[in-house]
Design a protein around this motif. Structure first.
Motif, mmCIF file in Angstrom:
data_model
loop_
_atom_site.group_PDB
_atom_site.id
_atom_site.type_symbol
_atom_site.label_atom_id
_atom_site.label_comp_id
_atom_site.label_asym_id
_atom_site.label_seq_id
_atom_site.Cartn_x
_atom_site.Cartn_y
_atom_site.Cartn_z
ATOM 1 N N GLN A 150 0.841 -1.200 0.000
ATOM 2 C CA GLN A 150 0.000 0.000 0.000
ATOM 3 C C GLN A 150 0.881 1.257 0.000
ATOM 4 O O GLN A 150 0.596 2.228 -0.719
ATOM 5 C CB GLN A 150 -0.907 0.014 1.237
ATOM 6 C CG GLN A 150 -1.816 1.241 1.328
ATOM 7 C CD GLN A 150 -2.969 1.191 0.351
ATOM 8 O OE1 GLN A 150 -3.827 0.313 0.430
ATOM 9 N NE2 GLN A 150 -2.991 2.149 -0.577
ATOM 10 N N PHE A 151 1.956 1.235 0.777
ATOM 11 C CA PHE A 151 2.863 2.376 0.844
ATOM 12 C C PHE A 151 3.421 2.711 -0.541
ATOM 13 O O PHE A 151 3.386 3.871 -0.987
ATOM 14 C CB PHE A 151 3.998 2.080 1.819
ATOM 15 C CG PHE A 151 5.078 3.120 1.838
ATOM 16 C CD1 PHE A 151 4.958 4.251 2.624
ATOM 17 C CD2 PHE A 151 6.222 2.967 1.060
ATOM 18 C CE1 PHE A 151 5.954 5.225 2.633
ATOM 19 C CE2 PHE A 151 7.222 3.930 1.061
ATOM 20 C CZ PHE A 151 7.077 5.067 1.848
ATOM 21 N N PHE A 152 3.935 1.690 -1.245
ATOM 22 C CA PHE A 152 4.527 1.955 -2.545
ATOM 23 C C PHE A 152 3.463 2.235 -3.613
ATOM 24 O O PHE A 152 3.716 3.002 -4.551
ATOM 25 C CB PHE A 152 5.446 0.808 -2.964
ATOM 26 C CG PHE A 152 6.772 0.839 -2.256
ATOM 27 C CD1 PHE A 152 7.655 1.878 -2.464
ATOM 28 C CD2 PHE A 152 7.132 -0.169 -1.369
ATOM 29 C CE1 PHE A 152 8.882 1.929 -1.802
ATOM 30 C CE2 PHE A 152 8.349 -0.136 -0.704
ATOM 31 C CZ PHE A 152 9.228 0.922 -0.925
ATOM 32 N N PHE A 153 2.286 1.656 -3.478
ATOM 33 C CA PHE A 153 1.196 2.018 -4.378
ATOM 34 C C PHE A 153 0.894 3.504 -4.233
ATOM 35 O O PHE A 153 0.728 4.215 -5.234
ATOM 36 C CB PHE A 153 -0.059 1.192 -4.071
ATOM 37 C CG PHE A 153 -1.249 1.565 -4.908
ATOM 38 C CD1 PHE A 153 -1.424 1.040 -6.178
ATOM 39 C CD2 PHE A 153 -2.209 2.462 -4.434
ATOM 40 C CE1 PHE A 153 -2.517 1.396 -6.962
ATOM 41 C CE2 PHE A 153 -3.307 2.813 -5.196
ATOM 42 C CZ PHE A 153 -3.459 2.280 -6.466
ATOM 43 N N ASP A 154 0.822 3.982 -3.018
ATOM 44 C CA ASP A 154 0.544 5.396 -2.772
ATOM 45 C C ASP A 154 1.650 6.296 -3.321
ATOM 46 O O ASP A 154 1.395 7.459 -3.665
ATOM 47 C CB ASP A 154 0.365 5.657 -1.272
ATOM 48 C CG ASP A 154 -0.899 5.024 -0.708
ATOM 49 O OD1 ASP A 154 -1.799 4.670 -1.496
ATOM 50 O OD2 ASP A 154 -0.979 4.863 0.528
ATOM 51 N N ARG A 155 2.860 5.757 -3.436
ATOM 52 C CA ARG A 155 3.971 6.515 -4.010
ATOM 53 C C ARG A 155 4.003 6.424 -5.526
ATOM 54 O O ARG A 155 4.850 7.082 -6.167
ATOM 55 C CB ARG A 155 5.313 6.045 -3.437
ATOM 56 C CG ARG A 155 5.491 6.330 -1.949
ATOM 57 C CD ARG A 155 6.902 6.782 -1.632
ATOM 58 N NE ARG A 155 7.257 8.043 -2.273
ATOM 59 C CZ ARG A 155 8.481 8.574 -2.259
ATOM 60 N NH1 ARG A 155 9.478 7.924 -1.637
ATOM 61 N NH2 ARG A 155 8.742 9.724 -2.849
ATOM 62 N N GLY A 156 3.116 5.611 -6.122
ATOM 63 C CA GLY A 156 3.018 5.583 -7.570
ATOM 64 C C GLY A 156 3.463 4.314 -8.255
ATOM 65 O O GLY A 156 3.413 4.220 -9.483
ATOM 66 N N VAL A 157 3.905 3.304 -7.506
ATOM 67 C CA VAL A 157 4.344 2.048 -8.123
ATOM 68 C C VAL A 157 3.136 1.320 -8.705
ATOM 69 O O VAL A 157 2.158 1.065 -8.010
ATOM 70 C CB VAL A 157 5.068 1.148 -7.099
ATOM 71 C CG1 VAL A 157 5.301 -0.244 -7.662
ATOM 72 C CG2 VAL A 157 6.389 1.792 -6.682
ATOM 73 N N ARG A 158 3.224 0.972 -9.995
ATOM 74 C CA ARG A 158 2.090 0.323 -10.656
ATOM 75 C C ARG A 158 2.416 -1.051 -11.228
ATOM 76 O O ARG A 158 1.534 -1.716 -11.772
ATOM 77 C CB ARG A 158 1.527 1.241 -11.748
ATOM 78 C CG ARG A 158 0.809 2.480 -11.178
ATOM 79 C CD ARG A 158 -0.352 2.064 -10.281
ATOM 80 N NE ARG A 158 -1.081 3.193 -9.712
ATOM 81 C CZ ARG A 158 -0.828 3.746 -8.537
ATOM 82 N NH1 ARG A 158 0.193 3.282 -7.800
ATOM 83 N NH2 ARG A 158 -1.540 4.744 -8.084
ATOM 84 N N TYR A 159 3.653 -1.486 -11.172
ATOM 85 C CA TYR A 159 3.936 -2.911 -11.350
ATOM 86 C C TYR A 159 5.115 -3.276 -10.477
ATOM 87 O O TYR A 159 5.943 -2.431 -10.133
ATOM 88 C CB TYR A 159 4.139 -3.322 -12.815
ATOM 89 C CG TYR A 159 5.483 -3.035 -13.458
ATOM 90 C CD1 TYR A 159 6.654 -3.689 -13.069
ATOM 91 C CD2 TYR A 159 5.570 -2.146 -14.530
ATOM 92 C CE1 TYR A 159 7.869 -3.448 -13.690
ATOM 93 C CE2 TYR A 159 6.780 -1.896 -15.165
ATOM 94 C CZ TYR A 159 7.924 -2.544 -14.728
ATOM 95 O OH TYR A 159 9.123 -2.301 -15.354
ATOM 96 N N ILE A 160 5.172 -4.548 -10.110
ATOM 97 C CA ILE A 160 6.303 -5.065 -9.338
ATOM 98 C C ILE A 160 6.797 -6.355 -9.991
ATOM 99 O O ILE A 160 6.033 -7.306 -10.159
ATOM 100 C CB ILE A 160 5.929 -5.339 -7.865
ATOM 101 C CG1 ILE A 160 5.531 -4.035 -7.161
ATOM 102 C CG2 ILE A 160 7.099 -6.000 -7.127
ATOM 103 C CD1 ILE A 160 5.056 -4.245 -5.736
ATOM 104 N N THR A 161 8.082 -6.340 -10.381
ATOM 105 C CA THR A 161 8.762 -7.556 -10.811
ATOM 106 C C THR A 161 9.079 -8.336 -9.537
ATOM 107 O O THR A 161 9.850 -7.872 -8.703
ATOM 108 C CB THR A 161 10.060 -7.209 -11.549
ATOM 109 O OG1 THR A 161 9.817 -6.157 -12.481
ATOM 110 C CG2 THR A 161 10.618 -8.426 -12.263
#
Length: 402
Positions: A150-161
């Motif tokens: 959730q933290f990184f989603f809120d920072r704008g991350v939209r995919y994760i390898t």
């Protein structure tokens, strides 16, 4: 992908855009929405600030090059290494990279904009802005805390390898000799479910076949391979996606994004890359034994220099990338192939005609010469990825949505 091999002096290798691209190709590249799902510019910003709003010599991505090539959506790779995972710095490094991308956009609001939803592309790209969504390469910064998603989603991350060149808490790597999980870890299964809930794209590039197979099966929405060539051309190179897994990605509604680096699209480059990771594994084991014995460690710099000297990058033509696209389209259909260049992440080891983000028109010209209609080229350039991303976003808003 970040590599330790020396960067080639791009100034010595002139771009072939003017030589290969036709007026029709340049026009289509400017009019279409081009989405490149893997550009390693943030790593370059960490090495020393560069104003990518201006011409940046020796770099493959900057604003002038991007707009010359027609690039609209450039996923910035938030890459952390297995070493940073081991020493506990991955979370901090990832945040510093995101800070750098935000600073770039803030310094040039007329040239860049952060992108968090595919629905905002048309509005934000007006005025010739290049849009900067974030893709996290290696799930290491998540640590063992689901709340970090959730933290990184809120920072704008939209995919994760999910993993990179070594197993982490989530999944196994395609490069590693030993397999820790033989699929996803129990925590990794929770990560996939939480990514689905949030609307973060699950990226199966870099991970082992077992891990990819399980991630695709568990996901309730489409998954992507952000920068994976087809293993058909490099049979012993697990880093490239197998026919079976590519079909599974397509069946889920996802997209395989073809990279440009010779390490992926050239058979010799792929063989050398696989051997390089095996050699790194042996090097690390030797140093671990030397450290335990209280003896001096071998030099990592000397190892990298010797390896690069013994394994020069093969000269590769743009046809290698076009062949990848052709194969993918025949294998999984026109709706499931896109592009994820790996610009600024492969040490300058790129095919002739695809040396920087100014060169997308060359790819367009090659596709047109092979008989692709403009409508289908638009899908490959970005339409397919935006469709899959929208479906993933919709699945987060309504878990019952297809």
């Amino acid at each position: 992908m970040q590599r330790t091999l020396p960067v080639l002096l791009l100034a010595l290798v002139p771009t072939l855009a003017s030589a290969q691209a036709t007026d029709a190709a340049r026009a289509l590249a400017q009019d279409a929405v081009i989405v490149d799902t893997h550009i390693d510019a943030p790593g370059m910003l960490m090495d020393g600030w560069m104003d990518l709003g201006e011409e940046a010599k020796g770099r493959e991505f900057d604003y002038p090059k991007a707009r010359a090539g027609g690039l609209d959506v450039a996923f910035m790779s938030i890459y952390t290494s297995p070493k940073q995972d081991d020493n506990g710095t991955a979370w901090q490094v990832a945040n510093e990279m995101i800070d750098a991308v935000e600073a770039l956009a803030a310094r040039h609001p007329d040239k860049f904009a952060l992108l968090r939803s595919p629905g905002d592309v048309d509005a934000l790209r007006k005025g010739d802005r290049v849009l900067l969504p974030l893709g996290m390469e290696n799930g290491a910064p998540i640590g063992d805390d689901l709340a970090n998603l959730q933290f990184f989603f809120d920072r704008g991350v939209r995919y994760i390898t999910l993993a990179h060149s070594a197993a982490n808490r989530i999944a196994d790597s395609s490069y590693a000799i030993e397999r820790k999980w033989h699929g996803l870890s129990p925590f990794g299964k929770q990560v996939v479910a939480e990514m689905n809930r949030l609307g973060i794209m699950v990226d199966v590039s870099h991970i082992s076949d077992e891990s990819a197979r399980e991630a695709i099966a568990l996901s309730t929405v489409p998954v992507i391979a952000s920068h994976s060539a087809f293993r058909h051309f490099t049979p012993d190179f697990e880093r490239n996606i197998s026919d079976e897994l590519a079909k599974a990605v397509a069946a889920k509604g996802g997209v395989v994004q073809v990279p440009f680096g010779t390490a992926f699209v050239d058979p010799k480059g792929a063989a050398d890359t696989q051997a390089h990771f095996r050699a790194i594994n042996d090097f690390n084991q030797r140093n671990a034994e030397l450290k335990a014995a209280g003896k001096p460690l071998e030099s990592e710099e000397a190892f990298d220099k010797a390896w690069a000297a013994a394994h020069p990058a093969p000269v590769t033509k743009i046809d290698a990338v076009l062949d990848q696209v052709d194969y993918g389209v025949k294998l999984v259909g026109i709706d499931h192939v896109g592009i994820g260049s790996d610009f600024d992440g492969v040490g300058g080891e790129l095919p002739q005609g695809l040396l920087t983000t100014a060169d997308y028109p060359n790819l367009v010209a090659g596709l047109q010469a092979r008989g692709y209609q403009d409508e289908d080229i638009r899908k490959i350039l970005g339409g397919n990825l935006l469709r899959a991303w929208a479906a993933i976003e919709a699945g987060a808003a309504d878990p019952k949505a297809p």
